[in-house]
Design a protein around this motif. Structure first.
Motif, PDB file in Angstrom:
ATOM      1  N   LYS A  33     -96.017 111.771   6.143  1.00 22.49           N
ATOM      2  CA  LYS A  33     -94.970 110.778   6.354  1.00 22.49           C
ATOM      3  C   LYS A  33     -95.685 109.470   6.658  1.00 22.49           C
ATOM      4  O   LYS A  33     -96.340 109.318   7.678  1.00 22.49           O
ATOM      5  CB  LYS A  33     -94.066 111.177   7.518  1.00 22.49           C
ATOM      6  CG  LYS A  33     -93.068 110.089   7.921  1.00 22.49           C
ATOM      7  CD  LYS A  33     -92.054 109.833   6.815  1.00 22.49           C
ATOM      8  CE  LYS A  33     -91.050 108.752   7.230  1.00 22.49           C
ATOM      9  NZ  LYS A  33     -91.617 107.392   7.194  1.00 22.49           N
ATOM     10  N   VAL A  34     -95.595 108.544   5.729  1.00 23.01           N
ATOM     11  CA  VAL A  34     -96.356 107.304   5.839  1.00 23.01           C
ATOM     12  C   VAL A  34     -95.782 106.427   6.949  1.00 23.01           C
ATOM     13  O   VAL A  34     -94.586 106.219   7.033  1.00 23.01           O
ATOM     14  CB  VAL A  34     -96.335 106.536   4.497  1.00 23.01           C
ATOM     15  CG1 VAL A  34     -97.078 105.209   4.629  1.00 23.01           C
ATOM     16  CG2 VAL A  34     -96.954 107.385   3.385  1.00 23.01           C
ATOM     17  N   ARG A  35     -96.676 105.925   7.790  1.00 22.11           N
ATOM     18  CA  ARG A  35     -96.286 104.960   8.811  1.00 22.11           C
ATOM     19  C   ARG A  35     -96.763 103.551   8.458  1.00 22.11           C
ATOM     20  O   ARG A  35     -96.119 102.577   8.801  1.00 22.11           O
ATOM     21  CB  ARG A  35     -96.861 105.379  10.167  1.00 22.11           C
ATOM     22  CG  ARG A  35     -96.256 106.690  10.701  1.00 22.11           C
ATOM     23  CD  ARG A  35     -94.807 106.516  11.117  1.00 22.11           C
ATOM     24  NE  ARG A  35     -94.679 105.510  12.172  1.00 22.11           N
ATOM     25  CZ  ARG A  35     -94.846 105.759  13.478  1.00 22.11           C
ATOM     26  NH1 ARG A  35     -95.141 106.990  13.884  1.00 22.11           N
ATOM     27  NH2 ARG A  35     -94.701 104.792  14.367  1.00 22.11           N
ATOM     28  N   GLY A  69    -100.462 107.962   8.888  1.00 26.70           N
ATOM     29  CA  GLY A  69     -99.167 108.595   9.050  1.00 26.70           C
ATOM     30  C   GLY A  69     -99.292 109.939   9.732  1.00 26.70           C
ATOM     31  O   GLY A  69    -100.297 110.240  10.379  1.00 26.70           O
TER      32      GLY A  69
END
Length: 311
Positions: A33-35, A69
């Motif tokens: 999950k890319v941050r 992420g």
């Protein structure tokens, strides 16, 4: 998932923001999950088609190689990570296809390391490509292989790769001379290097005043006339490497391209946690404004990295 993509080569105007299929997770990959994802010049150069002779493009292409992420799914042969682990990566594959400017990216574990505990997601996303480039160029025996006591000349020493190289070389016990434009000279000195100003008429004289016997290693990040001048400044047995200009080969040096390497990235994370290297984020943009982030990166003049954030 929401993602940035392009369906043909071009500038920021070809970027589209919208829905794309969620990535599949291969056996040796994890779903992140890319941050945050940072912008590098190679992103918009690849997007413009400059790497077409090297990498196939599978349209629509999601650009971006740097990422930080959280792991949300594991490939079937991945014992190294657990769901919930915070990671960073230089997620370069052998084609242009599934990049990091998206809500999710599936990343091979060879491209990843755990995120430094002392860095936020934005800073961690800004570290992999520039940090690995500097780390590998300086340390690899087939490139510069710098040692304690060496005098190292770093070009664009206030920039992304250059600032990393200054910090790493100083940690290795090197004396560092850092070349920069006027606006970057104070940053070079702040990093602990001896600054020299870019001026074709006086550049050689400035460096020779600091290192009369020549420099042991040069890391070139800009190419052009200063690359040739740098070759003339080498001490006997001095080493020259460039990440920007293939003409370095004709000068007896190495043309270097950074490689994803989990062990090197983990070592870089350790250096960050130890306070040896710091990364500066100059400006952030939300994912849907990635085109503006590219424009800001291409325009230059920022004192730090450009980062795209994903809520």
């Amino acid at each position: 998932m929401k993602a940035i993509s392009y369906r043909k080569y071009g500038g920021p105007e070809v970027l589209e923001y919208g829905e794309l299929p969620d990535p599949k997770v291969g056996p040796d990959e994890v779903l992140i999950k890319v941050r945050a994802a940072s912008v590098n010049p190679v992103d918009w150069k690849a997007q413009a088609g400059y790497l077409d002779g090297m990498l196939d493009a599978v349209f629509p292409v999601i650009p971006g190689w740097d990422v930080s992420g959280v792991v949300v799914r594991l490939g079937v042969s991945v014992p190294e990570y657990a769901v919930g682990d915070e990671v960073m990566g230089y997620v370069r594959e052998d084609v242009l296809a599934h990049g990091t400017f998206a809500e999710y990216v599936s990343a091979p574990i060879r491209t990843l390391a755990r995120k430094p505990r002392t860095l936020g997601f934005e800073e961690a996303a800004a570290l992999p490509l520039v940090g690995l480039t500097a780390y590998q160029a300086l340390r690899r025996p087939q490139v510069l292989d710098v040692r304690s006591g060496d005098t190292v000349l770093v070009h664009a020493a206030a920039g992304g790769v250059g600032s990393m190289a200054v910090q790493i070389a100083r940690h290795l016990g090197c004396r560092v001379i850092g070349a920069a434009r006027d606006a970057g000279l104070a940053r070079v000195a702040e990093l602990g290097a001896e600054p020299v100003r870019y001026d074709e008429g006086t550049f050689t004289e400035q460096v020779r005043a600091l290192a009369p016997q020549g420099v042991d290693a040069v890391l070139d990040t800009i190419g052009g006339p200063f690359l040739k001048l740098s070759a003339e400044l080498l001490a006997p047995q001095g080493r020259l490497a460039s990440i920007a200009d293939g003409e370095v080969l004709a000068l007896g040096g190495s043309y270097f391209w950074v490689r994803p390497d989990a062990a090197d990235l983990a070592a870089l994370a350790d250096l960050a946690d130890a306070g040896v290297v710091t990364v500066r984020v100059a400006k952030t943009f939300p994912l849907e404004q990635t085109a503006d982030a590219q424009r800001a990166n291409a325009a230059g003049g920022l004192n730090g990295k450009v980062v795209v954030t994903v809520p």
